[in-house]
Scaffold this motif. Sequence first.
Motif, PDB file in Angstrom:
ATOM      1  N   LEU A 255     -35.169  34.904   5.593  1.00 22.94           N
ATOM      2  CA  LEU A 255     -35.982  33.778   6.066  1.00 22.94           C
ATOM      3  C   LEU A 255     -35.231  32.969   7.117  1.00 22.94           C
ATOM      4  N   LEU A 256     -33.929  32.806   6.913  1.00 22.14           N
ATOM      5  CA  LEU A 256     -33.120  32.063   7.882  1.00 22.14           C
ATOM      6  C   LEU A 256     -33.068  32.795   9.223  1.00 22.14           C
ATOM      7  N   ILE A 257     -32.864  34.117   9.169  1.00 21.66           N
ATOM      8  CA  ILE A 257     -32.828  34.904  10.409  1.00 21.66           C
ATOM      9  C   ILE A 257     -34.170  34.841  11.129  1.00 21.66           C
ATOM     10  N   THR A 258     -35.264  34.946  10.350  1.00 19.05           N
ATOM     11  CA  THR A 258     -36.602  34.865  10.948  1.00 19.05           C
ATOM     12  C   THR A 258     -36.832  33.505  11.598  1.00 19.05           C
ATOM     13  N   ALA A 259     -36.409  32.440  10.894  1.00 14.30           N
ATOM     14  CA  ALA A 259     -36.571  31.091  11.446  1.00 14.30           C
ATOM     15  C   ALA A 259     -35.768  30.923  12.730  1.00 14.30           C
ATOM     16  N   LEU A 260     -34.529  31.448  12.740  1.00 13.16           N
ATOM     17  CA  LEU A 260     -33.707  31.350  13.949  1.00 13.16           C
ATOM     18  C   LEU A 260     -34.328  32.133  15.100  1.00 13.16           C
ATOM     19  N   GLY A 261     -34.927  33.291  14.785  1.00 17.33           N
ATOM     20  CA  GLY A 261     -35.602  34.065  15.818  1.00 17.33           C
ATOM     21  C   GLY A 261     -36.768  33.300  16.431  1.00 17.33           C
ATOM     22  N   ILE A 262     -37.537  32.638  15.573  1.00 14.49           N
ATOM     23  CA  ILE A 262     -38.678  31.846  16.057  1.00 14.49           C
ATOM     24  C   ILE A 262     -38.193  30.673  16.900  1.00 14.49           C
ATOM     25  N   VAL A 263     -37.130  29.993  16.452  1.00 14.18           N
ATOM     26  CA  VAL A 263     -36.578  28.870  17.209  1.00 14.18           C
ATOM     27  C   VAL A 263     -36.087  29.343  18.575  1.00 14.18           C
ATOM     28  N   GLY A 264     -35.360  30.485  18.568  1.00 12.69           N
ATOM     29  CA  GLY A 264     -34.836  31.001  19.836  1.00 12.69           C
ATOM     30  C   GLY A 264     -35.924  31.378  20.808  1.00 12.69           C
ATOM     31  N   LEU A 265     -36.956  32.070  20.316  1.00 14.78           N
ATOM     32  CA  LEU A 265     -38.044  32.491  21.194  1.00 14.78           C
ATOM     33  C   LEU A 265     -38.825  31.284  21.710  1.00 14.78           C
ATOM     34  N   ALA A 266     -39.120  30.341  20.830  1.00 13.52           N
ATOM     35  CA  ALA A 266     -39.873  29.158  21.253  1.00 13.52           C
ATOM     36  C   ALA A 266     -39.077  28.336  22.265  1.00 13.52           C
ATOM     37  N   SER A 267     -37.769  28.217  22.039  1.00 16.76           N
ATOM     38  CA  SER A 267     -36.929  27.472  22.980  1.00 16.76           C
ATOM     39  C   SER A 267     -36.900  28.148  24.344  1.00 16.76           C
ATOM     40  N   PHE A 268     -36.823  29.485  24.320  1.00 14.28           N
ATOM     41  CA  PHE A 268     -36.824  30.243  25.575  1.00 14.28           C
ATOM     42  C   PHE A 268     -38.130  30.031  26.325  1.00 14.28           C
ATOM     43  N   TRP A 269     -39.242  30.085  25.583  1.00 15.53           N
ATOM     44  CA  TRP A 269     -40.538  29.911  26.243  1.00 15.53           C
ATOM     45  C   TRP A 269     -40.719  28.488  26.777  1.00 15.53           C
ATOM     46  N   VAL A 270     -40.202  27.494  26.072  1.00 14.60           N
ATOM     47  CA  VAL A 270     -40.287  26.118  26.562  1.00 14.60           C
ATOM     48  C   VAL A 270     -39.524  25.987  27.877  1.00 14.60           C
ATOM     49  N   GLN A 271     -38.350  26.605  27.923  1.00 15.38           N
ATOM     50  CA  GLN A 271     -37.546  26.564  29.149  1.00 15.38           C
ATOM     51  C   GLN A 271     -38.257  27.264  30.291  1.00 15.38           C
ATOM     52  N   GLN A 272     -38.882  28.417  30.010  1.00 21.73           N
ATOM     53  CA  GLN A 272     -39.566  29.173  31.036  1.00 21.73           C
ATOM     54  C   GLN A 272     -40.836  28.464  31.525  1.00 21.73           C
ATOM     55  N   ARG A 273     -41.445  27.662  30.671  1.00 24.33           N
ATOM     56  CA  ARG A 273     -42.741  27.059  31.013  1.00 24.33           C
ATOM     57  C   ARG A 273     -42.629  25.566  31.326  1.00 24.33           C
ATOM     58  N   THR A 274     -41.429  25.113  31.615  1.00 20.20           N
ATOM     59  CA  THR A 274     -41.243  23.675  31.832  1.00 20.20           C
ATOM     60  C   THR A 274     -42.178  23.133  32.910  1.00 20.20           C
ATOM     61  N   LYS A 275     -42.251  23.811  34.058  1.00 18.15           N
ATOM     62  CA  LYS A 275     -43.119  23.339  35.154  1.00 18.15           C
ATOM     63  C   LYS A 275     -44.585  23.417  34.747  1.00 18.15           C
TER      64      LYS A 275
ATOM     65  N   VAL B  64     -47.270  20.342  34.547  1.00 21.31           N
ATOM     66  CA  VAL B  64     -48.587  20.334  35.210  1.00 21.31           C
ATOM     67  C   VAL B  64     -49.673  19.935  34.220  1.00 21.31           C
ATOM     68  N   ARG B  65     -49.616  20.511  33.002  1.00 21.23           N
ATOM     69  CA  ARG B  65     -50.617  20.177  31.989  1.00 21.23           C
ATOM     70  C   ARG B  65     -50.540  18.705  31.614  1.00 21.23           C
ATOM     71  N   ARG B  66     -49.308  18.200  31.541  1.00 18.62           N
ATOM     72  CA  ARG B  66     -49.147  16.772  31.217  1.00 18.62           C
ATOM     73  C   ARG B  66     -49.716  15.913  32.340  1.00 18.62           C
TER      74      ARG B  66
ATOM     75  N   ILE C 170     -41.701  16.732  27.605  1.00 19.75           N
ATOM     76  CA  ILE C 170     -41.532  16.954  29.046  1.00 19.75           C
ATOM     77  C   ILE C 170     -42.455  16.001  29.806  1.00 19.75           C
ATOM     78  N   PRO C 171     -41.922  15.225  30.753  1.00 19.42           N
ATOM     79  CA  PRO C 171     -42.746  14.229  31.462  1.00 19.42           C
ATOM     80  C   PRO C 171     -43.640  14.876  32.526  1.00 19.42           C
ATOM     81  N   PRO C 172     -44.758  14.232  32.856  1.00 14.14           N
ATOM     82  CA  PRO C 172     -45.647  14.765  33.911  1.00 14.14           C
ATOM     83  C   PRO C 172     -44.962  14.920  35.246  1.00 14.14           C
ATOM     84  N   ALA C 173     -43.950  14.101  35.511  1.00 16.34           N
ATOM     85  CA  ALA C 173     -43.271  14.149  36.827  1.00 16.34           C
ATOM     86  C   ALA C 173     -42.618  15.493  37.088  1.00 16.34           C
ATOM     87  N   THR C 174     -42.378  16.281  36.043  1.00 13.71           N
ATOM     88  CA  THR C 174     -41.770  17.591  36.215  1.00 13.71           C
ATOM     89  C   THR C 174     -42.603  18.487  37.101  1.00 13.71           C
TER      90      THR C 174
END
Length: 411
Positions: free
Chosen positions: A298-318, A322-324, A402-406
Motif C-alpha cells: 500500500l505504501l509503494i502504491t501510494a508513493l507511485g500515485i504521489v509521484g505520478l500526480a506530482s509529475f503531471w502537476v509539473q507538466q500541466r502547470t501552464k 489557463v484554467r484558473r 497555482i495562480p492564474p498569472a502562470t
Amino acid sequence: MDIRPILSTLMRHKTAAALIVLEIALACAIICNALFVISDRLTQIREVSGLVEDELVRVQILSIGNDAEQAARTRSDLLALRAIPGVKDATVLNQVPFVNSSWNSGVRLTADQQQSTLSATTYMAEDRFVETLSLKLVAGRDFNPEEYRDASSLLDGLTGDASVPAAIITRALADKLFPGEDPIGKSFYSWSEQPTRVVGVVEHLVRPSQMGGPTAREYSIAYPLRPHYNLGGNYLVRTEPDRREEVLAAAKKVLLGNGADRIILDENSKTVEQLRREFYQGPRSMAWLLGIVCVALLLITALGIVGLASFWVQQRTKQIGVRRALGATRGQILRYFQTENFLLASIGIALGMLLAFAINQLLMGRSDLGRLPLYYLPAGAVLLWTIGQVAVFAPARRAASIPPATATRSA
C-alpha cells in the motif's frame, strides 16, 4: 464533473496511466488474497480445542527398556499424579492436541463399504479422560465401567469378533457421518468388522495435527481403551492455572520416582497453552508477514500515485494556470485530480479483481485454502480507493494553488 477532458488528457499520457493502473491492479489482487490468507490463519489460531487449556500440563515419558508391568505401572502413575497437592485430575493418552503427528483410522458406515467415508483421529480414553480434559458432552453419556478394556489387546491384533463396542465422537464428526440425525445409538466401522456404537457426543475436540485440513480438524473419536504409558507416553494433569509450573515440576518427580528405567522428555513436557502457542507459530508468523507485505504494498502504491500526480502537476502547470485564469476555482482543480485518480484506481481495481481470482485458484491447488469470498473484493477496493485519494490530495492541492498569472508566463 465532465470526465471527457480527463479521459482526453489520460490518452495523451498512456504509458504513465497504464503503469499506475497495473500497479493498482497488482496491489488489489495481492491484498485481497493476503487479507483472505491472514483471516484464514487467524481463524486457525483462534480455534476452539474443547480442552480446558489454561488448566492442563503435559508430561511425556519414554521407557528405556521393555516393561512387562507397563499397564500396572500406568495405574500406579495415575494414582500418584492425582495425589499431588493442587491436582484436580489426571489421565494418560496415546496422543494430545497441538502436536505434529496423530493416530488416525478410516471410518466406514457399513461393513461391506470398500472405501472409508473419512479419516478420523483416534483417542484412547482412560477412565478420567472426559473429566481431565473438561470436555463438554452435548448428547449421550460418558463410558460405562464395563465398556473399558486394555488398549494393548486391541493393538496386538484386532480381528474377527474382537471389537470396540462404544465410542464418543465430536459434534463435527456426528454431523458429517449422520447429517440431520440423532447420532446416539448409531454405529460405524473402523478397526474391526464389528460395529462400534456411538454413546456420546462432545461439543469440541480437535485432532492433534492439521491432517485433513481445516474442515477435518474436529473429526475425532474417543474409544474406551486404557492405554499404558508406552503408547505415546502422554500424561495430562489438570490443576489451577496459577499452579501449572509447580504441578508440572512435581509430576516429573513423581513419574521418575516410580521407575528409574524411564526418562522425561523435557522438551515436550509443558503446559497445553505452550503446546498450542508453538503449534500455531507458523500460521502466526505467516499472518504477520502478510500484514507487513500489505502495508509495504500500500505504501509503494501510494508513493507511485504521489509521484505520478506530482509529475503531471509539473507538466500541466501552464494548463492549470489557463484554467484558473478562465475562472476555474481551487476546488474544481482539486476535484479534477481526485477524479482522475479515482478513474485510474477503478480501472486498476477491476483488473485486480480478475487477477485476484486467478491467484486464488493457484493457491487453492497448492494448499488447503478455500475459495476467495466475494466480500474481500469490495474491502480491497475501498482500501485502494481511500489510499489513492489520500495519496493524490497533496499534489492536487499544489495544483489548486497555482495562480492564474502562470498562464501569462512564457514556456
